[in-house]
Structures are given as structure tokens and as C-alpha cells.
Design an enzyme around this catalytic site. Sequence first.
Site, short mmCIF file in Angstrom:
data_model
loop_
_atom_site.label_atom_id
_atom_site.label_comp_id
_atom_site.label_asym_id
_atom_site.label_seq_id
_atom_site.Cartn_x
_atom_site.Cartn_y
_atom_site.Cartn_z
N ASP A 1 24.95 -0.48 -0.61
CA ASP A 1 26.23 -0.07 -1.19
C ASP A 1 26.91 1.06 -0.43
O ASP A 1 27.61 1.88 -1.00
CB ASP A 1 26.05 0.33 -2.68
N LYS B 1 29.26 -1.50 3.79
CA LYS B 1 29.10 -2.36 4.98
C LYS B 1 30.10 -3.51 4.98
O LYS B 1 30.64 -3.88 6.02
CB LYS B 1 27.69 -2.97 5.04
N GLY C 1 25.79 -7.44 -2.74
CA GLY C 1 27.16 -7.59 -3.25
C GLY C 1 28.08 -6.79 -2.34
O GLY C 1 27.99 -5.57 -2.30
N GLN D 1 21.78 -4.61 2.04
CA GLN D 1 20.95 -3.50 1.57
C GLN D 1 21.01 -2.33 2.57
O GLN D 1 21.98 -2.23 3.30
CB GLN D 1 19.50 -3.97 1.33
P1 IMP Z 1 15.70 -7.05 -4.91
O1 IMP Z 1 16.23 -6.97 -3.53
O2 IMP Z 1 16.57 -7.82 -5.86
O3 IMP Z 1 14.27 -7.49 -4.95
O4 IMP Z 1 15.70 -5.55 -5.51
C1 IMP Z 1 14.85 -4.53 -4.98
C2 IMP Z 1 15.56 -3.19 -4.96
O5 IMP Z 1 16.63 -3.25 -4.02
C3 IMP Z 1 16.20 -2.80 -6.29
O6 IMP Z 1 16.15 -1.40 -6.41
C4 IMP Z 1 17.65 -3.28 -6.13
O7 IMP Z 1 18.53 -2.58 -6.97
C5 IMP Z 1 17.87 -2.94 -4.67
N1 IMP Z 1 18.91 -3.78 -4.04
C6 IMP Z 1 18.81 -5.05 -3.61
N2 IMP Z 1 19.95 -5.48 -3.07
C7 IMP Z 1 20.79 -4.43 -3.11
C8 IMP Z 1 22.14 -4.24 -2.67
O8 IMP Z 1 22.79 -5.10 -2.09
N3 IMP Z 1 22.67 -3.00 -2.92
C9 IMP Z 1 21.97 -2.01 -3.53
N4 IMP Z 1 20.72 -2.14 -3.96
C10 IMP Z 1 20.14 -3.35 -3.74
MG MG Z 2 26.52 -3.75 -2.63
#
Ligand code: IMP
Ligand code: MG
Length: 335
Positions: free
Chosen positions: A13, A16, A42, A172
Site C-alpha cells: 500500500d 505502487k 489492491g 505487497q
Molecule cells: P496474504 O498475502 O493474504 O496471505 O496476507 C498476509 C499478510 O500480508 C497480511 O498481513 C495481509 O494484510 C498482508 N497483505 C497481503 N497483500 C497485501 C497488500 O497488497 N497490501 C497490504 N498488505 C497486504
Molecule cells: Mg494495496
Amino acid sequence: MITDIVIGLQHGDEGKGKVTHHLLKSGQYTHCVRFNGGNNAGHTIIHNGKKFVTHSIPAGVFFGVKSVIGNGCVIDPAKLEEEIKYLESHGINVRDNLKIAKNAHIITTLHKAQDGKDERIGTTRTGNGPAYRDKYARVGARAADIPELYPFLIDIYEELSGDSTILMEGAQGFWLDPDWGDYPYVTSSHTGTAAAIQNGINPRSIRNVWGIIKAYETYVGKRPFQPEEKVFERIQKVGQEFGATTGRVRQCNWLNSREIRQAIDMNGVNRLVVNKMDVLRELDAWGTTEGRIHGEEHFRRHIEDQFSPRLGIEKIYFSDNPRTIGEENRLTDAA
Ligand code: IMP
Ligand code: MG
């Protein structure tokens, strides 16, 4: 092959999506490639004044640039179909530009059910972790196994090699990387420059590595992150720090200089974008995890001293708007 890479240096977040979209405006790129993660991401993008949130589809589709979901990604075919329809209903031509690496892995219904029970990490519950688990356990399904995806499939090496100019769009952030983040509070795919290269890229083709940060930190998930101080609630509110994918509140803290230095170093970053300057400017609250900083000018100088040029940063862009990497609303200029 010429390659530019956009990665997050915090916990996701960082903006990017905006930077990728902005860089694509130059018209120089033949390909835009997502290289890690899935629809857990997202990316908020303002295109022709309209706000879009993308999850798996690279920002290249907004400009008619070939947009590749790379082998480092995992794909939920039903969610992908939804995203294609959503973008096409707003006049974006996805079908002619979207390509999918045939060796990308698939998120199944079972993966989503398993991830849906997560209470420990605070995942996005999109099935991301279980899909990567099965990839590395060598029991996963791949894009080439899914008939609905056939029209999009490519050999990513064949697609990208040769006379190409590629923009790699990371998802991420570096401190969610499974090796470098605060394990187990991490995501399940690698998030840095090394991960980008794994998608058919010649390492010697890398021209620029764009490292993206926000002027403060945010994190979504189960680990305690936000200190008990009113100022962080205000940052959360002014910065509208709610997840683009899950709607969850993002915990806030000051910028972590040590982590950003390491992320710049380990990823060979030479361009730094500092987003959301407008948020701290509105509150006139500045700081790092090492302490408060008095005023915007001191903050900017701190960023410049801390992150360049010893670390190889050639240029720093401060941004105060959701569309570009420049400043539109700065009233007072530095002397
Ligand atoms: P996962 O990737 O859904 O397995 O989530 C693992 C961790 O990464 C959690 O803390 C999510 O909130 C975080 N996370 C995964 N994708 C994103 C992203 O695009 N933005 C922010 N946090 C993310
Ligand atoms: Mg995002």
C-alpha cells in the site's frame, strides 16, 4: 530487453499502482508484468479522472500495453474473470492485452476455504498462502491446466525476450517478504527485485529500480503495529488508510528509516518515490520511528540525508497527489 522494476519498500500500500500507471504514460513500454502475489493485492489507480482498484491485472491494460501475469503470481480464475468484466465495463480493453504465464499457479476453492479460516496472520483470505504452499509442495495446478485461461496463455520467456521494454509491477512490500518480514506476519511470495527477475528477466537488462514508500508506515494484519498515540489515528483518518482489498483499517506508524535503508540496499533501488506527503502536511506532523521531526523541510532533508546518495539513490520524488509522482499542492518552496 530493458527492464524497470517498481517495488514497495514497506508493508504494501505504498502507492505502487499509481507509480506504475504514471510511468506507463511515457509510452516507452512494450510490456507491463505483475511478478508476485495474486488478488490479495489492491492497486488504486486514477485513470482519466476515474478511480479503479485492480487486483491481479497489470496497469498496462489502461494504455493498450501488453499486460502479463507472470509465473511468480497465483491466479484465482473466477476473480480474474470478475476483474476483466469490471475493467471492460468501464471501457478498458483487457482481453486483447492480457497475457498469462502458463506456469503461473492457480488458487482453488479449497485454498480459499482454508485461508478463509485464518485468525493467526490476518491474511486477506484470498487463498494466497495455500496456493503457494501447494506450488512448493509440487501438488499445485497451473494456468496451463485451466481451459478458461487458454486464450491468454504464453511462454513468458518467449514473450519478453528480444526487443522489449518492460515495466515490472510489484505487489505487497519488502517487509512482507517471507524471508525478510516479521515472520509469520508476512505474505507467501517474495516481493523484491529478485522476485521480479524470476519472471523471465535477464538481470543485466535492469535499468531502474523504483522503490516506493509512503511518508509514514502502514500495515494490515494481526501483529500490533500502531503505537497508542492520537496522531496515528489522525494519520489513519486523513490518509484514508483502509485496505483496498479487504476494507480493514491499516495500522499506522512513523517512517522506519532503518528498514527503508535496508530495503533500498537489498533491492538495488536507484529511484525513490515518497508518497502521501499531503497527509503529513495537512496534520503538520512529521517523524520517523527514531523520533519526531520539526516541520516538512527537516523531514525532506532527513529523507535526502538518510537515503541518498550513499545507497545509490539518484533521484527522490516527493508526491502529494494520487495521480502523479510530483507535487501539485505545495505552497511553500524550499529555499
Ligand atoms: P496474504 O498475502 O493474504 O496471505 O496476507 C498476509 C499478510 O500480508 C497480511 O498481513 C495481509 O494484510 C498482508 N497483505 C497481503 N497483500 C497485501 C497488500 O497488497 N497490501 C497490504 N498488505 C497486504
Ligand atoms: Mg494495496
